[in-house]
Design a protein around this motif. Sequence first.
Motif, short mmCIF file in Angstrom:
data_model
loop_
_atom_site.label_atom_id
_atom_site.label_comp_id
_atom_site.label_asym_id
_atom_site.label_seq_id
_atom_site.Cartn_x
_atom_site.Cartn_y
_atom_site.Cartn_z
N ARG A 1 0.81 -1.23 0.00
CA ARG A 1 0.00 0.00 0.00
C ARG A 1 0.84 1.27 0.00
O ARG A 1 0.33 2.36 -0.24
CB ARG A 1 -0.98 -0.01 1.18
CG ARG A 1 -2.13 -1.01 0.97
CD ARG A 1 -3.25 -0.83 1.98
NE ARG A 1 -2.87 -1.20 3.33
CZ ARG A 1 -2.90 -2.44 3.82
NH1 ARG A 1 -3.29 -3.45 3.03
NH2 ARG A 1 -2.58 -2.69 5.07
N ILE B 1 -7.22 -4.37 -16.83
CA ILE B 1 -7.79 -3.69 -15.65
C ILE B 1 -8.56 -2.45 -16.09
O ILE B 1 -9.69 -2.21 -15.66
CB ILE B 1 -6.66 -3.31 -14.65
CG1 ILE B 1 -6.09 -4.57 -14.00
CG2 ILE B 1 -7.18 -2.35 -13.57
CD1 ILE B 1 -4.72 -4.37 -13.38
N VAL C 1 -11.54 -4.44 -13.38
CA VAL C 1 -11.30 -5.46 -12.35
C VAL C 1 -10.05 -5.09 -11.53
O VAL C 1 -9.30 -4.20 -11.90
CB VAL C 1 -11.09 -6.86 -12.99
CG1 VAL C 1 -12.34 -7.31 -13.71
CG2 VAL C 1 -9.88 -6.86 -13.93
N ASN C 2 -9.85 -5.79 -10.44
CA ASN C 2 -8.62 -5.63 -9.66
C ASN C 2 -7.54 -6.51 -10.27
O ASN C 2 -7.79 -7.66 -10.60
CB ASN C 2 -8.83 -6.07 -8.21
CG ASN C 2 -9.76 -5.14 -7.45
OD1 ASN C 2 -9.92 -3.98 -7.82
ND2 ASN C 2 -10.35 -5.64 -6.40
N GLY C 3 -6.35 -5.98 -10.39
CA GLY C 3 -5.23 -6.79 -10.88
C GLY C 3 -4.33 -7.23 -9.74
O GLY C 3 -4.73 -7.20 -8.57
N LYS D 1 -1.76 -5.82 -8.45
CA LYS D 1 -1.38 -4.76 -7.51
C LYS D 1 -2.40 -4.63 -6.38
O LYS D 1 -2.06 -4.63 -5.20
CB LYS D 1 -1.25 -3.43 -8.26
CG LYS D 1 -0.78 -2.28 -7.37
CD LYS D 1 -0.69 -0.97 -8.15
CE LYS D 1 -0.31 0.18 -7.24
NZ LYS D 1 -0.27 1.47 -7.96
N VAL D 2 -3.68 -4.55 -6.75
CA VAL D 2 -4.74 -4.39 -5.74
C VAL D 2 -4.88 -5.68 -4.92
O VAL D 2 -5.12 -5.62 -3.71
CB VAL D 2 -6.08 -3.98 -6.40
CG1 VAL D 2 -7.21 -3.94 -5.38
CG2 VAL D 2 -5.93 -2.61 -7.07
N GLU D 3 -4.74 -6.83 -5.55
CA GLU D 3 -4.79 -8.10 -4.83
C GLU D 3 -3.78 -8.08 -3.68
O GLU D 3 -4.10 -8.47 -2.54
CB GLU D 3 -4.47 -9.27 -5.78
CG GLU D 3 -4.36 -10.63 -5.14
CD GLU D 3 -5.67 -11.26 -4.71
OE1 GLU D 3 -5.62 -12.18 -3.86
OE2 GLU D 3 -6.75 -10.86 -5.20
N GLN E 1 -2.38 -5.30 -2.33
CA GLN E 1 -2.71 -4.22 -1.39
C GLN E 1 -3.84 -4.61 -0.44
O GLN E 1 -3.92 -4.12 0.68
CB GLN E 1 -3.09 -2.95 -2.17
CG GLN E 1 -1.88 -2.32 -2.86
CD GLN E 1 -2.25 -1.15 -3.76
OE1 GLN E 1 -3.37 -1.08 -4.27
NE2 GLN E 1 -1.32 -0.24 -3.96
N LEU E 2 -4.71 -5.51 -0.90
CA LEU E 2 -5.81 -6.01 -0.05
C LEU E 2 -5.37 -7.22 0.78
O LEU E 2 -6.19 -7.92 1.35
CB LEU E 2 -7.02 -6.38 -0.91
CG LEU E 2 -7.71 -5.22 -1.65
CD1 LEU E 2 -8.79 -5.76 -2.58
CD2 LEU E 2 -8.32 -4.23 -0.66
N ASP F 1 -10.69 -12.76 -10.88
CA ASP F 1 -10.84 -12.03 -12.16
C ASP F 1 -9.44 -11.93 -12.77
O ASP F 1 -8.76 -10.90 -12.66
CB ASP F 1 -11.44 -10.64 -11.92
CG ASP F 1 -12.89 -10.70 -11.50
OD1 ASP F 1 -13.58 -11.68 -11.86
OD2 ASP F 1 -13.34 -9.78 -10.79
N THR G 1 -6.52 -11.31 -14.97
CA THR G 1 -6.29 -10.37 -16.08
C THR G 1 -5.64 -11.05 -17.28
O THR G 1 -5.80 -10.59 -18.41
CB THR G 1 -5.43 -9.17 -15.62
OG1 THR G 1 -4.22 -9.66 -15.04
CG2 THR G 1 -6.16 -8.31 -14.62
#
Length: 281
Positions: free
Chosen positions: A135, A152, A157-159, A161-163, A165-166, A204, A206
């Motif tokens: 993050r 993305i 969708v989340n790629g 990077k966000v996967e 960060q979450l 999802d 990519t």
Amino acid sequence: MQDAHIFSSTLADLAVASLVEEVSLTPKPGLVDLNDQGSHNDLDYATMVKSANCLHETFSKMAMAAYGERPSQSLREKIGEIGREGENTMFQVTNGVNTHKGAIWSLGLLTASAAIHKGECDELALCFTAGEIARFDDRYIPPQLTNGIKAINKYGVNGAKVEAQLAFPHIRTVSMPIFKTSLIQYNYEVAKFRSFLALMANLDDTCLLHRGGIEGLDYAKQYATTVLESGNLDELESMNEEFIWRNLSPGGSADLLAATIYLYKISQMRLSKDMELATIH
């Protein structure tokens, strides 16, 4: 007392071994494995293994940079720089083909997380600390428009990077729980297949979106769900033929499978250390 260099090298050993295990899992629909190239005309098994091995120094350096540190922007940028150096090494080995860019990102963050905790934590804590690092901003990332970023932007969708960060929700809530129950119910190989199918059914991806659009993603998700629910892994051969015919490749699921295997290996290392201490006492 733990030696930082030995520990970092051990983490790198486990990371490389996890990447090799991922590519060696056979058959995998649309992906390179011991049988064929899947939907990748520019790749083969030997290149994937060479690519995995060349990243040992990258993971070792990431671990050294993070050892005993705390998540911070400075650490994020250090890891980013080491990761980009690793990508350059990878591209030299593969003649410019992207084999493990996504894996450098996800396994790199988990390596840094394990080094921060010096291996003294469980899989969930490793994911959450990796998320904390992810993050932070890396001000030195060069502008890039990868196939993943295009997907993305196009599909919202989340790629990868966000996967991250979450804190890797698809590992925490999908692949790791099914991996652990499958280990008890079946065995290690089946656990890997079932984790992979569960990821494909839920993510999802990519890579799938880039190659097959929403239709391709939905097709892969539905097929993976059907095979997972039936428990018939023999169906993977036909699934592979269908994916090759449709030019589909669940590369995002493969990266998260490698990360799942890696987390399991780190947890086993911690357990064996605990058992050693128990034996001594």
